[in-house]
Design a protein around this motif. Structure first.
Motif, PDB file in Angstrom:
ATOM      1  N   ASP A  38      50.451  34.280  25.457  1.00 57.95           N
ATOM      2  CA  ASP A  38      49.641  33.995  26.367  1.00 57.95           C
ATOM      3  C   ASP A  38      49.091  35.480  26.698  1.00 57.95           C
ATOM      4  OD1 ASP A  38      51.427  32.000  25.697  1.00 57.95           O
ATOM      5  OD2 ASP A  38      53.279  32.055  26.870  1.00 57.95           O
ATOM      6  N   ILE A  39      49.471  36.177  26.895  1.00 55.24           N
ATOM      7  CA  ILE A  39      48.619  37.719  27.385  1.00 55.24           C
ATOM      8  C   ILE A  39      47.641  37.494  27.049  1.00 55.24           C
ATOM      9  CG2 ILE A  39      49.068  40.048  28.284  1.00 55.24           C
ATOM     10  CD1 ILE A  39      51.430  39.449  28.639  1.00 55.24           C
ATOM     11  N   LEU A  40      47.856  37.239  25.208  1.00 52.15           N
ATOM     12  CA  LEU A  40      46.551  37.947  24.408  1.00 52.15           C
ATOM     13  C   LEU A  40      45.441  36.858  24.551  1.00 52.15           C
ATOM     14  CD1 LEU A  40      45.551  39.184  22.373  1.00 52.15           C
ATOM     15  CD2 LEU A  40      46.398  37.967  20.833  1.00 52.15           C
ATOM     16  N   LYS A  41      46.094  35.869  24.474  1.00 50.13           N
ATOM     17  CA  LYS A  41      44.566  34.190  24.681  1.00 50.13           C
ATOM     18  C   LYS A  41      43.895  34.521  26.825  1.00 50.13           C
ATOM     19  CE  LYS A  41      47.387  31.114  22.541  1.00 50.13           C
ATOM     20  NZ  LYS A  41      48.185  29.749  22.442  1.00 50.13           N
ATOM     21  N   PHE A  42      44.626  35.125  27.429  1.00 46.71           N
ATOM     22  CA  PHE A  42      44.617  35.153  28.493  1.00 46.71           C
ATOM     23  C   PHE A  42      43.596  36.418  29.043  1.00 46.71           C
ATOM     24  CE2 PHE A  42      45.103  37.312  33.482  1.00 46.71           C
ATOM     25  CZ  PHE A  42      44.047  35.669  33.450  1.00 46.71           C
ATOM     26  N   ALA A  43      43.906  38.163  28.263  1.00 45.34           N
ATOM     27  CA  ALA A  43      42.997  39.176  27.789  1.00 45.34           C
ATOM     28  C   ALA A  43      41.619  38.263  26.889  1.00 45.34           C
ATOM     29  CB  ALA A  43      43.674  39.742  26.515  1.00 45.34           C
ATOM     30  N   ASN A  44      42.170  37.401  25.636  1.00 41.89           N
ATOM     31  CA  ASN A  44      40.351  36.477  25.191  1.00 41.89           C
ATOM     32  C   ASN A  44      39.756  35.890  26.594  1.00 41.89           C
ATOM     33  OD1 ASN A  44      40.944  37.640  22.508  1.00 41.89           O
ATOM     34  ND2 ASN A  44      42.437  36.844  22.544  1.00 41.89           N
ATOM     35  N   GLN A  45      40.258  35.384  27.396  1.00 42.30           N
ATOM     36  CA  GLN A  45      39.154  34.341  28.322  1.00 42.30           C
ATOM     37  C   GLN A  45      38.581  35.197  29.395  1.00 42.30           C
ATOM     38  OE1 GLN A  45      42.514  32.134  29.963  1.00 42.30           O
ATOM     39  NE2 GLN A  45      42.404  30.279  28.830  1.00 42.30           N
ATOM     40  N   ILE A  46      39.190  36.479  29.326  1.00 40.60           N
ATOM     41  CA  ILE A  46      38.814  37.452  30.947  1.00 40.60           C
ATOM     42  C   ILE A  46      37.947  38.458  29.685  1.00 40.60           C
ATOM     43  CG2 ILE A  46      39.350  39.899  31.912  1.00 40.60           C
ATOM     44  CD1 ILE A  46      42.248  39.118  32.128  1.00 40.60           C
ATOM     45  N   TYR A  47      38.409  38.528  28.586  1.00 44.75           N
ATOM     46  CA  TYR A  47      37.024  38.815  27.809  1.00 44.75           C
ATOM     47  C   TYR A  47      35.813  38.505  27.356  1.00 44.75           C
ATOM     48  CZ  TYR A  47      34.531  41.700  24.169  1.00 44.75           C
ATOM     49  OH  TYR A  47      33.483  43.271  23.387  1.00 44.75           O
ATOM     50  N   LEU A  48      35.834  37.012  27.435  1.00 44.72           N
ATOM     51  CA  LEU A  48      34.971  36.216  27.023  1.00 44.72           C
ATOM     52  C   LEU A  48      34.446  35.824  28.785  1.00 44.72           C
ATOM     53  CD1 LEU A  48      33.507  33.983  25.413  1.00 44.72           C
ATOM     54  CD2 LEU A  48      35.076  32.290  26.479  1.00 44.72           C
ATOM     55  N   ASN A  49      34.618  36.086  29.682  1.00 43.76           N
ATOM     56  CA  ASN A  49      34.118  35.758  31.110  1.00 43.76           C
ATOM     57  C   ASN A  49      32.722  37.354  31.091  1.00 43.76           C
ATOM     58  OD1 ASN A  49      35.337  33.416  31.823  1.00 43.76           O
ATOM     59  ND2 ASN A  49      36.665  34.435  32.329  1.00 43.76           N
ATOM     60  N   ASP A  50      33.691  38.553  30.786  1.00 41.44           N
ATOM     61  CA  ASP A  50      33.109  39.358  31.255  1.00 41.44           C
ATOM     62  C   ASP A  50      31.850  40.006  30.093  1.00 41.44           C
ATOM     63  OD1 ASP A  50      34.728  39.622  33.600  1.00 41.44           O
ATOM     64  OD2 ASP A  50      36.505  41.402  32.411  1.00 41.44           O
ATOM     65  N   HIS A  51      31.970  39.665  29.164  1.00 40.17           N
ATOM     66  CA  HIS A  51      31.047  40.004  27.869  1.00 40.17           C
ATOM     67  C   HIS A  51      30.048  39.527  27.671  1.00 40.17           C
ATOM     68  CE1 HIS A  51      32.786  43.971  28.220  1.00 40.17           C
ATOM     69  NE2 HIS A  51      34.006  43.714  28.433  1.00 40.17           N
ATOM     70  N   ASN A  52      30.447  37.720  28.020  1.00 40.58           N
ATOM     71  CA  ASN A  52      30.310  36.395  27.621  1.00 40.58           C
ATOM     72  C   ASN A  52      29.594  36.280  25.940  1.00 40.58           C
ATOM     73  OD1 ASN A  52      29.313  35.358  29.955  1.00 40.58           O
ATOM     74  ND2 ASN A  52      27.269  37.014  30.241  1.00 40.58           N
ATOM     75  N   VAL A  91      40.904  46.172  25.331  1.00 40.65           N
ATOM     76  CA  VAL A  91      41.493  47.387  26.048  1.00 40.65           C
ATOM     77  C   VAL A  91      41.841  46.712  27.368  1.00 40.65           C
ATOM     78  CG1 VAL A  91      43.347  49.000  26.174  1.00 40.65           C
ATOM     79  CG2 VAL A  91      42.261  48.027  23.541  1.00 40.65           C
ATOM     80  N   GLY A  92      40.918  47.078  28.308  1.00 44.76           N
ATOM     81  CA  GLY A  92      40.740  47.287  29.758  1.00 44.76           C
ATOM     82  C   GLY A  92      41.034  45.597  30.241  1.00 44.76           C
ATOM     83  N   CYS A  93      40.971  44.887  28.656  1.00 40.56           N
ATOM     84  CA  CYS A  93      41.083  43.496  30.074  1.00 40.56           C
ATOM     85  C   CYS A  93      42.505  42.916  29.304  1.00 40.56           C
ATOM     86  CB  CYS A  93      39.904  42.280  28.454  1.00 40.56           C
ATOM     87  SG  CYS A  93      38.343  42.402  29.227  1.00 40.56           S
ATOM     88  N   PHE A  94      42.833  43.087  28.007  1.00 42.42           N
ATOM     89  CA  PHE A  94      44.078  42.696  27.614  1.00 42.42           C
ATOM     90  C   PHE A  94      45.361  43.748  29.533  1.00 42.42           C
ATOM     91  CE2 PHE A  94      48.040  43.868  25.599  1.00 42.42           C
ATOM     92  CZ  PHE A  94      48.694  42.579  25.559  1.00 42.42           C
TER      93      PHE A  94
END
Length: 136
Positions: free
Chosen positions: A42-56, A24-27
């Motif tokens: 598009d926002i969901l895809k970007f949030a998934n990218q942020i989550y991947l970058n932050d939490h590996n 939710v924070g990433c979203f």
């Protein structure tokens, strides 16, 4: 098939809750960077990218997030300096978007415990009992 004990459910929910809160924070971060022409996917895809970058790791609970995203706990905050605690609008079925876009003008609050006790303890007025004040 064995029945689940409450401890197992609680343990699983705590894992789901932790991951959902992080997502939710990433979203919300992705939503603040929303540009013209972007839709929710598009926002969901970007949030998934942020989550991947932050939490590996990939966010694997998207199905749970889709179910719970409109629940008051995971609604986005408006960020207008008010408290992050949202008050439930009793008697109405407002969605998160109405809270996010400033639709809280008509929020009804439940009666507090102290007010309810005071109301019960209040004595009825003499006029209501049919009595009159003595004349001196």
């Amino acid at each position: 098939m064995e029945k689940r004990v409450p401890a197992q459910c609680k343990s699983r929910w705590s894992k789901i809750n932790e991951q959902l809160c992080k997502f939710v924070g990433c979203f919300e971060a992705a939503s603040t960077q929303r540009s013209s022409g972007q839709n929710d996917n598009d926002i969901l895809k970007f949030a998934n990218q942020i989550y991947l970058n932050d939490h590996n790791t990939n966010f694997t609970l998207e199905h749970a997030w889709r179910e719970l995203r409109h629940d008051p706990k995971w609604c986005p905050t408006s960020g207008n300096g008010q408290s992050k605690i949202r008050r439930k609008d009793y008697g109405s079925t407002q969605s998160c978007s109405s809270h996010f876009h400033g639709g809280d003008e008509s929020i009804l609050h439940p009666e507090g415990v102290k007010a309810a006790k005071a109301k019960r303890k209040r004595k009825p007025t003499d006029a209501a009992k049919g009595r009159r004040e003595p004349v001196y």
